[in-house]
Design a protein around this motif. Structure first.
Motif, short mmCIF file in Angstrom:
data_model
loop_
_atom_site.label_atom_id
_atom_site.label_comp_id
_atom_site.label_asym_id
_atom_site.label_seq_id
_atom_site.Cartn_x
_atom_site.Cartn_y
_atom_site.Cartn_z
N ALA A 548 0.86 -1.19 0.00
CA ALA A 548 0.00 0.00 0.00
C ALA A 548 0.89 1.24 0.00
CB ALA A 548 -0.93 -0.02 1.21
N PHE A 549 1.38 1.59 -1.14
CA PHE A 549 2.31 2.72 -1.25
C PHE A 549 1.67 4.03 -0.86
CE2 PHE A 549 4.25 -0.35 -4.18
CZ PHE A 549 5.56 -0.33 -3.75
N GLY A 556 6.27 10.62 2.12
CA GLY A 556 7.12 10.69 0.93
C GLY A 556 7.24 12.11 0.40
N ILE A 557 6.10 12.81 0.29
CA ILE A 557 6.14 14.18 -0.22
C ILE A 557 6.85 15.10 0.76
CG2 ILE A 557 4.68 16.17 -0.75
CD1 ILE A 557 2.70 14.30 -2.03
N VAL A 562 11.53 18.51 1.98
CA VAL A 562 12.62 18.90 2.89
C VAL A 562 13.96 18.79 2.17
CG1 VAL A 562 13.87 18.22 4.95
CG2 VAL A 562 11.39 18.36 5.01
N LEU A 563 14.15 17.68 1.43
CA LEU A 563 15.41 17.49 0.71
C LEU A 563 15.59 18.54 -0.39
CD1 LEU A 563 15.54 13.59 0.39
CD2 LEU A 563 16.90 15.04 1.90
N SER A 564 14.51 18.88 -1.08
CA SER A 564 14.62 19.88 -2.13
C SER A 564 14.91 21.26 -1.57
CB SER A 564 13.32 19.92 -2.97
OG SER A 564 13.20 18.75 -3.74
N LEU A 565 14.25 21.61 -0.45
CA LEU A 565 14.54 22.90 0.18
C LEU A 565 15.97 22.95 0.70
CD1 LEU A 565 11.20 23.47 2.14
CD2 LEU A 565 12.01 24.72 0.13
N ALA A 566 16.44 21.83 1.26
CA ALA A 566 17.84 21.78 1.72
C ALA A 566 18.79 21.92 0.53
CB ALA A 566 18.10 20.47 2.46
N ALA A 815 13.83 7.07 -9.77
CA ALA A 815 13.15 5.80 -9.52
C ALA A 815 12.26 5.88 -8.29
CB ALA A 815 14.18 4.68 -9.37
N SER A 816 12.75 6.53 -7.23
CA SER A 816 11.95 6.64 -6.01
C SER A 816 10.84 7.66 -6.15
CB SER A 816 12.86 7.00 -4.83
OG SER A 816 13.48 8.25 -5.06
N SER A 817 11.10 8.75 -6.88
CA SER A 817 10.08 9.79 -6.98
C SER A 817 8.89 9.35 -7.82
CB SER A 817 10.69 11.07 -7.57
OG SER A 817 11.10 10.86 -8.91
N SER A 818 9.07 8.42 -8.74
CA SER A 818 7.94 7.92 -9.53
C SER A 818 6.90 7.29 -8.62
CB SER A 818 8.44 6.89 -10.55
OG SER A 818 9.34 7.47 -11.45
N ILE A 819 7.37 6.65 -7.55
CA ILE A 819 6.46 5.94 -6.64
C ILE A 819 5.95 6.86 -5.54
CG2 ILE A 819 6.33 4.05 -4.96
CD1 ILE A 819 8.52 2.63 -6.63
N PHE A 820 6.87 7.59 -4.91
CA PHE A 820 6.51 8.31 -3.69
C PHE A 820 6.13 9.77 -3.91
CE2 PHE A 820 9.41 4.88 -2.30
CZ PHE A 820 8.54 4.20 -1.48
#
Length: 858
Positions: A548-549, A556-557, A562-566, A815-820
């Motif tokens: 159940a992703f 995930g978002i 947070v990573l993008s702002l960092a 690969a991870s962003s396609s899912i999460f």
């Protein structure tokens, strides 16, 4: 279903022709002569970064062109006005315009008519677009300004570039450089590539000199300025002597130009044994020369080259033979170079070197060895991975990959493209992307087999349902590649060409060839089921996972944001390590015979007063990277700083060689920065438009939002690792833009299909099912691209490090962003659009689900 014999024969002919065209690239040059005459012997042209040499970008000095035309207009204006009775008008000029002041404002119309006649028509007569090259502007009742029109400047610049191209070819031929490449670049630039030339100083001097030779009389009172008694009259100007001994007043209007020369040769004065240049004039020039010397016996006659007086001998007697000599404190080398310049002809305007890149032969051969080794290693990793996943069918996919590489080299030869080190990286990445199609096809056939289909039906349905996804994913990557070619330059364009060709050819090798092989096997072996099994294990049950992703969508978002702002924060401080492509300046790769003393060398370079100097080791203490900041004072100051730094390094480390020298002026660096940003933005908009067209706006917005997050994380990776952010980095970002959307397409295509299959399922459950059904192929396709680039990132060297290393990071992020990320955004946007129709699932027959059909409308 089964390919016909003529289609098989056509495939075989294409493959055979490609192998024959690519064959010369596997042979040494000395073995090419042994090939039969009917077989091509052409090899793919290697870029300068692979074979060594110099790359120069020259820019025509448009201001000099304008100034020359303005001066000519001012000279012609006086007699033109005199002819209509306006000899009392004052004529003055500056860098932008000729200003005419009338004594009588009532004669303004007559003055305009006379001045208008000075213009020259520009444009195409056949198209009826002829326009004058000048414009008249009234600055007052008695003042008229004559300026050059925009059309006039464009026409003069085009003509100057065309003429300069031919003169540059002749000048380079004079010094014997083999296989030079001389091409126009844009409106006012020329690219010169010189294989094998490691120190382009002599070439730059040869190309930088206008070699405009003119002969001038001196005014009656020709006292030099150094004597301090000269009052300049109209039509007289002061020019410096070439040897720096003062200035001389000469008549501005030349009596004869160097365009009348037919030959020039170095020689020696038989009386003083000093070097000089002898010249010969054509028939018209000889007549004019005789007339001038006959009418001005006893007067000085100045010989001027590029605005400097070489000499001003006194005319002793008429010279009627059409030949003469030029002397002026020359060395033998000076006389030889001046003769070569005069034979080649004068440039219509000065040329400025705005970019210079030099690669040594050792570095070029090292790059070929490293590119070949890492490319083969990447191919080996992909082959092993495919065989582990799909057994014997993995070998078939690897055969298709090998054919893809062979046909790519054949296509490079056919189109006359140049293979660069980034181009090798493009081939390697193309291997990883080309095998995506085989992964999609094999996984689809497995899925159809699990549903109980026969071998023929599984093969047919597998290819049909994978085909739409393959096309969509390849188109998104090709869009990024096209923009990279349009906005890139030099070796980066080579990357775009090789990757674009590889992706386009993969539609033939990975789809048509593989399908023909699979169909032929089914026809001959007649199996009941089309089994595609891993090499070392069996897939138990074969049912997709049930994860159940969407339960973790908020987490995930949040983590992604947070990573993008960092990452944005890291890009601001400490900031990106911009390369010379964007900041301007110089990078030199130095190889010394012994370990270098960095502290001593840094002190030596700091003492030159060149601003900030950065030194770092490259792998060993004998290999150094030297960075010089952009110098104030324009391109000339930049080139002077490089010459001084090279001399200091050579004195500090005797025997040191300069393996690579990149000099980028401020004008070029600013343009590269703007075009790089524009290319990334346009690529993102192109993806938005394509996904919107192929799917719906919810899918497009989800893909682009995810793409922005992926790109910002990759930029943060550059800031965190300190990798050079240069043109190669922009190539990585553009490729990531295409690859990221490529990865989303695999998941989106299954969601689109399931929207038609499961009419009553909630969107959340439908997205979870779609991700579970495609997670295997998404991970496998990402793994193949990752493995293909892994050896290049580890051992490809600094030239491709700014591409391969961040691409590995980008592939993992995509690969991870396609899912999460992409899937949750689609859930938020699509709940209302696609509706919530209850928890049940009522699948329609698989055959009734055309994958490319439009989405249902509410």
């Amino acid at each position: 279903m089964f390919p016909s014999r003529w289609k098989i024969a056509a495939y075989a002919i294409v493959v055979l022709a490609g192998c024959l065209l690519a064959l010369p690239n596997l042979l040494p040059r000395e073995a090419l002569s042994a090939l039969p005459s009917w077989l091509t012997r052409a090899q793919v042209t290697l870029g300068l970064d692979l074979r060594g040499g110099s790359h120069l970008v020259l820019e025509v000095d448009a201001s000099a062109l304008k100034r020359e035309r303005i001066e000519a207009l001012a000279t012609a204006a006086r007699p033109a006005l005199k002819e209509v009775g306006l000899g009392d008008a004052e004529v003055a000029f500056d860098a932008d315009a000729v200003t005419v002041r009338l004594a009588d404002a009532a004669r303004r119309a007559d003055a305009r008519k006379a001045l208008r006649g000075l213009g020259a028509p520009v444009g195409k007569a056949a198209l009826g677009t002829l326009r004058p090259d000048i414009e008249l502007v009234e600055a007052g009742e008695r003042e008229i300004k004559v300026t050059l029109s925009e059309a006039g400047m464009v026409e003069r610049t085009n003509a100057a570039v065309d003429q300069s191209l031919e003169i540059i070819r002749r000048r380079i031929d004079e010094v014997g450089v083999t296989e030079p490449t001389i091409q126009r670049l844009g409106r006012d630039r020329i690219v010169v590539q010189l294989p094998g030339v490691q120190d382009p100083g002599r070439i730059k001097a040869l190309l930088g000199s206008t070699a405009k030779l003119t002969f001038h009389l001196l005014p009656p009172d020709s006292t030099s300025l150094s004597a301090g008694r000269m009052r300049l009259l109209p039509g007289v100007e002061l020019l410096p002597y070439a040897d720096g001994r003062g200035k001389l007043a000469i008549e501005r209007r030349p009596m004869l130009g160097g365009d009348r020369l037919t030959d020039a040769a170095p020689g020696f004065d038989h009386r003083t044994a000093e070097p000089l240049v002898s010249f010969k004039l054509d028939a018209a020039g000889a007549r004019r020369f005789a007339e001038i010397t006959k009418a001005n016996v006893g007067r000085p006659f100045a010989i001027v080259l590029d605005g400097k007086v070489l000499s001003a001998p006194i005319i002793r007697e008429p010279i009627t033979g059409g030949s003469g000599q030029i002397s002026g404190s020359f060395t033998v080398a000076d006389a030889t170079q001046l003769a070569a310049l005069l034979r080649a002809g004068a440039l219509p305007a000065p040329l400025q070197v705005i970019e210079e890149r030099t690669v040594g032969p050792d570095l070029g051969s090292d790059a070929i060895a490293a590119g070949t080794a890492t490319g083969l290693a990447g191919f080996g990793l992909v082959l092993a991975f495919m065989v582990l996943l799909y057994g014997s069918w993995g070998l078939v996919a690897s055969l298709a990959l090998a054919l893809n590489v062979v046909l790519t080299f054949a296509a490079l030869g056919l189109v006359g493209a140049t293979l660069t080190l980034p181009g090798i990286a493009g081939i390697v990445l193309g291997i990883g992307l080309a095998v995506d199609a085989n992964v999609l096809i094999n996984e689809r056939i497995r899925e159809e087999t699990r549903r109980g289909r026969s071998a023929v039906a599984a093969l047919d349905a597998g290819f049909k349902r994978a085909y739409g996804t393959i096309v969509d994913s390849n188109v998104t990557t090709l869009l990024a590649t096209v923009l990279l070619f349009a906005f890139g330059s030099g070796p980066v364009r080579g990357f775009a060409v090789t990757m674009g060709l590889g992706i386009a050819i993969s539609m033939f090798t990975a789809v048509a060839i593989v399908r023909a092989i699979m169909a032929s096997w089914v026809k001959i072996a007649r199996p009941k089921a089309f089994a595609i099994e891993p090499l070392l294990w069996r897939r138990g049950g074969g049912a997709p996972p049930k994860i159940a992703f969407m339960r973790g969508r908020f987490l995930g978002i949040a983590v992604s944001l947070v990573l993008s702002l960092a990452s944005i924060g890291l890009a601001v401080k400490p900031g990106l390590n911009f390369g010379v492509d964007f900041l301007g300046g110089t990078v030199m790769e130095v190889r010394s015979p012994a370990p270098a003393d960095l502290g001593r060398l840094r002190g030596t370079l700091d003492g030159l007063g060149l601003g900030e100097v950065a030194l770092q080791e490259l792998g060993s203490a004998s290999n150094l990277l030297v960075r010089l900041e952009r110098q104030p004072g324009g391109e000339a100051a930049q080139l002077d700083a490089v010459a001084r730094a090279k001399a200091a390094i050579a004195a500090d480390a005797p025997g040191a060689s300069f393996e690579r020298v990149d000099i980028v002026g401020p004008k070029v660096s600013g343009e590269l920065a703007r075009t790089g940003i524009l290319a990334v933005v346009l690529a993102s908009l192109a993806m938005l438009a394509y996904i919107w067209w192929r799917f719906e706006w919810q899918f497009a917005v989800g893909a682009i939002a995810t793409l922005v997050l992926d790109v910002t994380k990759t930029i943060g990776f550059f800031a965190l690792t300190g990798l050079d952010f240069n043109l190669t980095a922009i190539a990585a970002l553009l490729t990531l833009v295409g690859y990221s959307v490529n990865d989303k397409v695999v998941v989106y295509d299954r969601m689109r299909e399931n929207l038609r299959l499961y009419k009553a399922m909630t969107l959340r459950d439908l997205i979870d099912i779609s991700i579970n059904q495609t997670i295997g192929r998404s991970l496998f396709t990402s793994a193949t691209a990752f493995l293909a680039l892994l050896p290049m990132a580890a051992a490809g060297g600094t030239a491709v490090g700014s591409f391969a290393v961040p691409m590995l990071f980008g592939i993992a992020v995509a690969a991870s962003s396609s899912i999460f990320i992409a899937a949750p955004i689609l859930l938020f946007l699509g709940d209302r659009r696609f509706g919530r129709r209850g928890p049940g699932a009522h699948p329609a027959p698989a055959e009734a689900a055309p994958t490319a059909a439009p989405l249902p409308r509410p």
